[in-house]
Design an enzyme around this catalytic site. Structure first.
Site, PDB file in Angstrom:
ATOM      1  CG  HIS A 114      80.203  85.366  12.468  1.00  0.00           C
ATOM      2  ND1 HIS A 114      81.504  85.073  12.800  1.00  0.00           N
ATOM      3  CD2 HIS A 114      80.265  86.131  11.330  1.00  0.00           C
ATOM      4  CE1 HIS A 114      82.314  85.634  11.918  1.00  0.00           C
ATOM      5  NE2 HIS A 114      81.591  86.270  11.019  1.00  0.00           N
ATOM      6  CG  ASN A 135      90.036  80.150   5.740  1.00  0.00           C
ATOM      7  OD1 ASN A 135      90.880  79.280   5.551  1.00  0.00           O
ATOM      8  ND2 ASN A 135      90.111  81.027   6.716  1.00  0.00           N
ATOM      9  CB  CYS A 160      79.613  86.193   7.364  1.00  0.00           C
ATOM     10  SG  CYS A 160      80.725  87.400   8.106  1.00  0.00           S
TER      11      CYS A 160
END
Length: 344
Positions: free
Chosen positions: A242, A13, A130
């Site tokens: 997120h 990804n 992340c």
């Protein structure tokens, strides 16, 4: 003459997103090479309007390559990154393998760009977790203004943070709910469809998970070691993006209006904060976007100088691929590397 760039883990990804962003941003590359493990050799991936065939990371010669964007996982990075760096190719690694190495700079270009000069010790630069990346983009301008003492963050992390298997599991479980099929949990510890799971990564001795520890350690390394950070990391049934609920305590006075204006001017930040229905950002809207979005900015009356924020970003972009490409751009724009072919 432009640079030669390799993307390791190009079939994943994040690797695919790296190729997309390199093309979108017009990175000065004369050649881009897609790399992955032997089982993916010959697979085709997209780079702009081109198609690249995947080569074998294990046998690839990096001696004429300038930068390797590494997204092949921590174990692969530990194995390959030192060898790649020794061949004079700068590795920008997306895994956690090198983030806590004192000789490897951990970089978010909007936050600590000057720290990048330390890359020459190992020819490796680390990309943060992340959830940390978007957090520090929002915290940095506020810390510069009023000095942060303590941060309490709860993350609401999408399943893409667990890779393609995580996205597939959410899709398959959601479909199973609607057709009354049995629900199987393979990637996550509990059902993720129509549920939330307060557990990301492995548990540590103190009861925190490794994901929660990463936020603490990386914020201190990039922003300020004196900041106290505590985190609860939660997996939510969202495909991409997120979100974070952030409570901040400052040494000095700062109002919500001041914070709003500071963040509007801060690099990488976009404020969407209207006190009305829908006057805030959600992870769905952040998908495919580069910005770190800040909403719900308000004062916390329970501490002397406190604010609450809602912070949202596309974890595959700013949380991973985009930040990696921005680090590569920083190397080039500051003249810290020269193209090997040009130098020859």
């Amino acid at each position: 003459m432009g640079f030669k760039i390799a993307v390791a883990g190009a079939t994943g990804n994040v690797g695919r997103e790296m190729l997309t962003i390199l093309s979108e941003r017009g990175f000065p590359a004369d050649e881009v090479v897609a790399l992955a493990s032997s089982r993916s050799v010959g697979t085709e991936v997209s780079f702009g309007d081109k198609t690249l065939k995947v080569h074998n990371l294990d046998t690839y010669d990096f001696s004429d390559t300038d930068i390797c964007l590494m997204s092949a996982g921590g174990a692969a990075s530990l194995k390959y990154s030192p060898k790649i760096g020794a061949q004079g190719c700068v590795v920008i690694d997306n895994s956690s393998a090198w983030r806590y190495d004192a000789e490897v700079p951990l970089i978010v270009p909007e936050v600590n760009p000057d720290a990048i000069v330390g890359f020459t010790k190992k020819n490796i630069i680390a990309n943060p977790n992340c959830s940390t990346a978007q957090l520090v983009v929002a915290l940095k301008p506020l810390h510069d203004r009023a000095t942060i003492k303590r941060v309490v963050v709860s993350t609401y992390q999408s399943v893409s943070g667990a890779g393609k298997d995580g996205m597939d599991e959410l899709f398959n479980q959601t479909r199973a709910v609607f057709v009354a099929d049995p629900i199987e949990s393979k990637k996550f510890t509990k059902r993720i469809a129509f549920n939330v799971i307060p557990h990301i990564d492995v548990f540590m001795e103190d009861g925190y998970t490794k994901e929660e520890w990463k936020v603490l350690a990386e914020t201190k390394k990039m922003l300020d070691p004196k900041i106290r950070v505590t985190c609860t990391a939660v997996r939510v049934p969202v495909f991409i993006g997120h979100s974070e609920s952030v409570n901040i305590e400052f040494e000095n006075e700062i109002t919500a209006d001041e914070a709003r204006e500071i963040l509007r001017e801060a690099p990488g930040c976009q404020v969407i904060d209207k006190h009305e229905n829908g006057g805030y950002i959600t992870p769905y809207e952040s998908a495919g976007e580069d910005a770190t979005y800040i909403s719900r900015i308000r004062e916390d009356a329970t501490v002397e100088h406190g604010l609450n924020l809602w912070v949202v970003s596309d974890n595959l972009r700013k949380g991973a691929a985009l930040n990696t490409v921005q680090i590569a751009e920083l190397l080039v724009n500051r003249g810290l590397i020269k193209a090997k072919k040009q130098a020859a």
